[in-house]
Design an enzyme around this catalytic site. Sequence first.
Site, PDB file in Angstrom:
ATOM      1  N   PRO A   2       0.829  -1.042  -0.036  1.00 26.76           N
ATOM      2  CA  PRO A   2      -0.041   0.090   0.107  1.00 26.76           C
ATOM      3  C   PRO A   2       0.945   1.350   0.234  1.00 26.76           C
ATOM      4  O   PRO A   2       1.837   1.179   0.649  1.00 26.76           O
ATOM      5  CB  PRO A   2      -0.897  -0.149   1.378  1.00 26.76           C
ATOM      6  CG  PRO A   2      -0.784  -1.540   1.602  1.00 26.76           C
ATOM      7  CD  PRO A   2       0.631  -2.097   1.311  1.00 26.76           C
ATOM      8  N   GLU A   3       0.497   2.113  -0.785  1.00 25.11           N
ATOM      9  CA  GLU A   3       1.060   3.546  -0.810  1.00 25.11           C
ATOM     10  C   GLU A   3       0.375   4.434  -0.191  1.00 25.11           C
ATOM     11  O   GLU A   3      -0.529   4.174   0.347  1.00 25.11           O
ATOM     12  CB  GLU A   3       1.653   3.645  -2.504  1.00 25.11           C
ATOM     13  CG  GLU A   3       2.531   2.630  -3.011  1.00 25.11           C
ATOM     14  CD  GLU A   3       3.054   2.896  -4.304  1.00 25.11           C
ATOM     15  OE1 GLU A   3       2.800   4.204  -4.826  1.00 25.11           O
ATOM     16  OE2 GLU A   3       3.178   1.816  -5.112  1.00 25.11           O
ATOM     17  N   LYS A  61       3.760   6.405   4.217  1.00 24.73           N
ATOM     18  CA  LYS A  61       2.975   4.955   4.171  1.00 24.73           C
ATOM     19  C   LYS A  61       2.814   4.352   5.682  1.00 24.73           C
ATOM     20  O   LYS A  61       2.401   3.502   5.856  1.00 24.73           O
ATOM     21  CB  LYS A  61       3.661   3.770   3.561  1.00 24.73           C
ATOM     22  CG  LYS A  61       4.033   4.306   2.181  1.00 24.73           C
ATOM     23  CD  LYS A  61       5.108   3.215   1.402  1.00 24.73           C
ATOM     24  CE  LYS A  61       5.527   3.854   0.267  1.00 24.73           C
ATOM     25  NZ  LYS A  61       6.495   2.887  -0.587  1.00 24.73           N
ATOM     26  N   HIS A  93      -5.245 -15.331   9.138  1.00 23.56           N
ATOM     27  CA  HIS A  93      -4.451 -14.267   8.987  1.00 23.56           C
ATOM     28  C   HIS A  93      -4.474 -12.934  10.014  1.00 23.56           C
ATOM     29  O   HIS A  93      -3.597 -11.916   9.807  1.00 23.56           O
ATOM     30  CB  HIS A  93      -4.840 -13.702   7.357  1.00 23.56           C
ATOM     31  CG  HIS A  93      -4.366 -14.377   6.317  1.00 23.56           C
ATOM     32  ND1 HIS A  93      -4.905 -14.384   5.004  1.00 23.56           N
ATOM     33  CD2 HIS A  93      -3.612 -15.726   6.361  1.00 23.56           C
ATOM     34  CE1 HIS A  93      -4.439 -15.235   4.220  1.00 23.56           C
ATOM     35  NE2 HIS A  93      -3.649 -16.245   5.088  1.00 23.56           N
ATOM     36  N   ARG A 112       1.437 -11.983   4.899  1.00 20.56           N
ATOM     37  CA  ARG A 112       2.651 -12.040   4.955  1.00 20.56           C
ATOM     38  C   ARG A 112       3.698 -11.675   6.222  1.00 20.56           C
ATOM     39  O   ARG A 112       4.925 -12.158   6.129  1.00 20.56           O
ATOM     40  CB  ARG A 112       3.419 -11.257   3.464  1.00 20.56           C
ATOM     41  CG  ARG A 112       2.742 -11.783   2.366  1.00 20.56           C
ATOM     42  CD  ARG A 112       3.302 -10.662   1.087  1.00 20.56           C
ATOM     43  NE  ARG A 112       2.688 -11.256  -0.113  1.00 20.56           N
ATOM     44  CZ  ARG A 112       3.112 -10.554  -1.351  1.00 20.56           C
ATOM     45  NH1 ARG A 112       4.268  -9.601  -1.498  1.00 20.56           N
ATOM     46  NH2 ARG A 112       2.517 -11.056  -2.389  1.00 20.56           N
ATOM     47  N   LYS A 158      21.073  15.623  -6.417  1.00 16.55           N
ATOM     48  CA  LYS A 158      20.964  13.906  -6.680  1.00 16.55           C
ATOM     49  C   LYS A 158      21.593  13.581  -7.913  1.00 16.55           C
ATOM     50  O   LYS A 158      21.075  13.697  -8.923  1.00 16.55           O
ATOM     51  CB  LYS A 158      19.814  13.557  -6.069  1.00 16.55           C
ATOM     52  CG  LYS A 158      19.139  13.915  -4.890  1.00 16.55           C
ATOM     53  CD  LYS A 158      20.005  13.418  -3.795  1.00 16.55           C
ATOM     54  CE  LYS A 158      19.527  13.575  -2.166  1.00 16.55           C
ATOM     55  NZ  LYS A 158      20.010  12.934  -1.230  1.00 16.55           N
ATOM     56  N   ARG A 268      12.371  -4.702  -9.074  1.00 17.73           N
ATOM     57  CA  ARG A 268      10.970  -4.450  -9.507  1.00 17.73           C
ATOM     58  C   ARG A 268      10.726  -4.359 -10.946  1.00 17.73           C
ATOM     59  O   ARG A 268      11.911  -4.680 -11.495  1.00 17.73           O
ATOM     60  CB  ARG A 268      10.258  -3.120  -8.541  1.00 17.73           C
ATOM     61  CG  ARG A 268      10.643  -3.130  -7.000  1.00 17.73           C
ATOM     62  CD  ARG A 268      10.345  -1.872  -6.522  1.00 17.73           C
ATOM     63  NE  ARG A 268      10.816  -1.743  -5.432  1.00 17.73           N
ATOM     64  CZ  ARG A 268      10.683  -0.694  -4.450  1.00 17.73           C
ATOM     65  NH1 ARG A 268       9.988   0.430  -4.700  1.00 17.73           N
ATOM     66  NH2 ARG A 268      11.404  -0.506  -3.273  1.00 17.73           N
TER      67      ARG A 268
END
Length: 282
Positions: A2-3, A61, A93, A112, A158, A268
């Site tokens: 989840p973001e 988050k 769960h 998880r 950066k 990813r």
Amino acid sequence: MPELPEVEVVRRGLQDYIVGKTITAVRVHHPRAVRRHVAGPTDLTNRLLGTRINGIDRRGKYLWFLLDTDIALVVHLGMSGQMLLGTVPRVDHVRISALFDDGTVLNFTDQRTLGGWLLADLMTVDGSVLPVPVAHLARDPFDPRFDVEAVVKVLRCKHSELKRQLLDQQTVSGIGNIYADEALWRAEVHGARIAATLTRRQLAAVLDAAADVMRDSLAKGGTSFDSLYVNVNGESGYFDRSLDAYGREGEGCRRCGAVMHREKFMNRSSFYCPRCQPRPRR
């Protein structure tokens, strides 16, 4: 994982249902869910009993319950954490359960077991009161005090890939892989561009696009690709139907029609349009 929009959906749901209520019972079903609370499960449950929920806050988050004992209950959902009110689809769960004085039951489920709860002291950082474990996080684009120009100034120093910087929670918090790809697509910038080589206008456009796409997602309940993300009532979001980049490998770009590409990125995947977002030359 989840973001920002998904965690904000959960925060708003909890705000509506449990603020002002008092915890009367807590049960830790799996010790791994409180592994970040170094004093252990018994300490966490004992300190939560009888506490009143004064508010629910969030940065990036992470979300946390503001308690009447001047400490915070910090929650990180990890990859599959859910905060569910009432019945749950899979009792195996359930990792933590809390009962409130009006009979409301809150279950933290986590298939998880990568997320968890912990109690933390509060501290003031740059004018904001934050739990200590969250204090290192940068402001997120939903924060009223989020300063685009200040973040642009940081990014201009950066010398690494822009997408890598967007995912750095100490540069800007709340943006994950999905919304980074969506923001870069909207701003027509390839994520492999070195941040310091982009103009202030380009960097601001990416940050503005990130804020816009996450607001759009929030309005549609967030992005759910599977049952791992749901709101407090167990309902999925539907912004996945509106994604312009993420997951669209082989499909036509909605802006120019070119075939969308996918490439590996930090274990990813990144999705982009090779025409609208040309890859930088090495």
